[in-house]
Design a protein around this motif. Structure first.
Motif, short mmCIF file in Angstrom:
data_model
loop_
_atom_site.label_atom_id
_atom_site.label_comp_id
_atom_site.label_asym_id
_atom_site.label_seq_id
_atom_site.Cartn_x
_atom_site.Cartn_y
_atom_site.Cartn_z
N VAL A 102 20.10 110.42 7.90
CA VAL A 102 20.32 110.98 9.23
C VAL A 102 20.23 109.92 10.30
O VAL A 102 21.14 109.75 11.09
CB VAL A 102 19.30 112.11 9.52
CG1 VAL A 102 19.49 112.67 10.91
CG2 VAL A 102 19.43 113.20 8.47
N ARG A 103 19.15 109.18 10.35
CA ARG A 103 19.00 108.12 11.35
C ARG A 103 18.43 106.88 10.71
O ARG A 103 17.75 106.95 9.70
CB ARG A 103 18.17 108.58 12.54
CG ARG A 103 16.80 109.09 12.23
CD ARG A 103 16.08 109.45 13.53
NE ARG A 103 15.98 110.85 13.77
CZ ARG A 103 14.96 111.60 13.40
NH1 ARG A 103 13.95 111.07 12.78
NH2 ARG A 103 14.93 112.87 13.66
N GLU A 104 18.71 105.76 11.35
CA GLU A 104 18.33 104.45 10.81
C GLU A 104 16.93 104.01 11.21
O GLU A 104 16.52 102.91 10.85
CB GLU A 104 19.34 103.39 11.27
CG GLU A 104 20.76 103.64 10.79
CD GLU A 104 20.91 103.42 9.30
OE1 GLU A 104 20.25 102.52 8.75
OE2 GLU A 104 21.69 104.17 8.68
N ILE A 105 16.22 104.82 11.99
CA ILE A 105 14.88 104.45 12.45
C ILE A 105 13.89 105.54 12.09
O ILE A 105 14.28 106.66 11.76
CB ILE A 105 14.87 104.19 13.99
CG1 ILE A 105 15.37 105.41 14.75
CG2 ILE A 105 15.69 102.96 14.34
CD1 ILE A 105 15.29 105.29 16.26
N CYS A 106 12.61 105.21 12.16
CA CYS A 106 11.57 106.18 11.81
C CYS A 106 11.48 107.27 12.86
O CYS A 106 12.00 107.14 13.97
CB CYS A 106 10.22 105.47 11.64
SG CYS A 106 9.51 104.82 13.16
N SER A 107 10.79 108.35 12.54
CA SER A 107 10.70 109.49 13.45
C SER A 107 9.93 109.14 14.72
O SER A 107 10.24 109.65 15.80
CB SER A 107 10.07 110.69 12.75
OG SER A 107 8.79 110.36 12.28
N LYS A 108 8.93 108.27 14.63
CA LYS A 108 8.17 107.85 15.81
C LYS A 108 9.07 107.10 16.79
O LYS A 108 9.07 107.38 18.00
CB LYS A 108 6.99 106.97 15.38
CG LYS A 108 6.05 106.59 16.50
CD LYS A 108 4.86 105.83 15.95
CE LYS A 108 4.99 104.40 16.41
NZ LYS A 108 3.96 103.51 15.92
N CYS A 109 9.86 106.17 16.29
CA CYS A 109 10.78 105.41 17.15
C CYS A 109 11.90 106.32 17.66
O CYS A 109 12.37 106.15 18.79
CB CYS A 109 11.36 104.22 16.40
SG CYS A 109 10.13 102.93 16.06
N ALA A 110 12.34 107.28 16.84
CA ALA A 110 13.37 108.22 17.28
C ALA A 110 12.86 109.08 18.43
O ALA A 110 13.59 109.34 19.40
CB ALA A 110 13.82 109.09 16.11
N ALA A 111 11.61 109.51 18.35
CA ALA A 111 11.02 110.29 19.43
C ALA A 111 10.92 109.44 20.70
O ALA A 111 11.18 109.93 21.81
CB ALA A 111 9.66 110.82 19.02
N ASN A 112 10.55 108.18 20.53
CA ASN A 112 10.47 107.27 21.67
C ASN A 112 11.86 107.07 22.30
O ASN A 112 11.99 107.07 23.53
CB ASN A 112 9.88 105.93 21.22
CG ASN A 112 9.56 105.02 22.37
OD1 ASN A 112 9.36 105.46 23.49
ND2 ASN A 112 9.51 103.73 22.09
N GLU A 113 12.88 106.92 21.46
CA GLU A 113 14.25 106.79 21.96
C GLU A 113 14.68 108.04 22.72
O GLU A 113 15.34 107.96 23.74
CB GLU A 113 15.23 106.55 20.81
CG GLU A 113 15.57 105.13 20.59
CD GLU A 113 16.72 104.94 19.59
OE1 GLU A 113 17.58 105.84 19.44
OE2 GLU A 113 16.73 103.88 18.97
#
Length: 137
Positions: free
Chosen positions: A19-30
């Protein structure tokens, strides 16, 4: 089932499921940064802000803005000074991978190449059918 990957932003491990290339913590930050940028742009006086102005006012990285425009989350029709760099020259574009001038340049070069190729084919075809060539056989 996913695979274990390193997040390119924080270097932490996460379960990649495509789904996404980054972790969920970084995705939430984004996502928080996106909301900040979107709130900034929704104000009437900021709708025509340039990318540099948005970066200065919100602290969001320029690459993230390009990513959001490329994905269609920030639409240049609503915010006219947004875009992402052309893959060839780096000028801002809003559609595809190449800006209009690079597209025109490549199309012209392609037309010239095809015209040259057609000319070479016609010369080769004409050489085969001459009277002298047939007589030498």
């Amino acid at each position: 089932m996913g695979e274990l990957r390193n997040c390119p932003k924080c270097n932490g491990f996460f379960n990649y499921i495509g789904v996404r290339e980054i972790c969920s913590k970084c995705a939430a930050n984004e996502e928080e940064m996106y909301e900040t940028v979107y709130r900034f742009l929704r104000k009437r006086e900021n709708r025509a802000a340039t990318i540099e102005r948005i970066v200065e006012a919100t602290g969001v990285e320029e690459d993230l803005l390009h990513k959001w425009v490329r994905k269609g989350r920030l639409q240049p029709a609503l915010f006219p000074n947004l875009g992402y760099p052309c893959d060839n020259c780096g000028h801002l574009t809003t559609v595809g991978k190449l800006c209009d001038s690079c597209q025109s340049k490549f199309k012209g070069e392609l037309r010239a190449f095809e015209a040259g190729q057609e000319f070479r084919e016609s010369v080769t075809k004409n050489e085969r059918g001459t009277y002298l060539n047939e007589r030498k056989k």
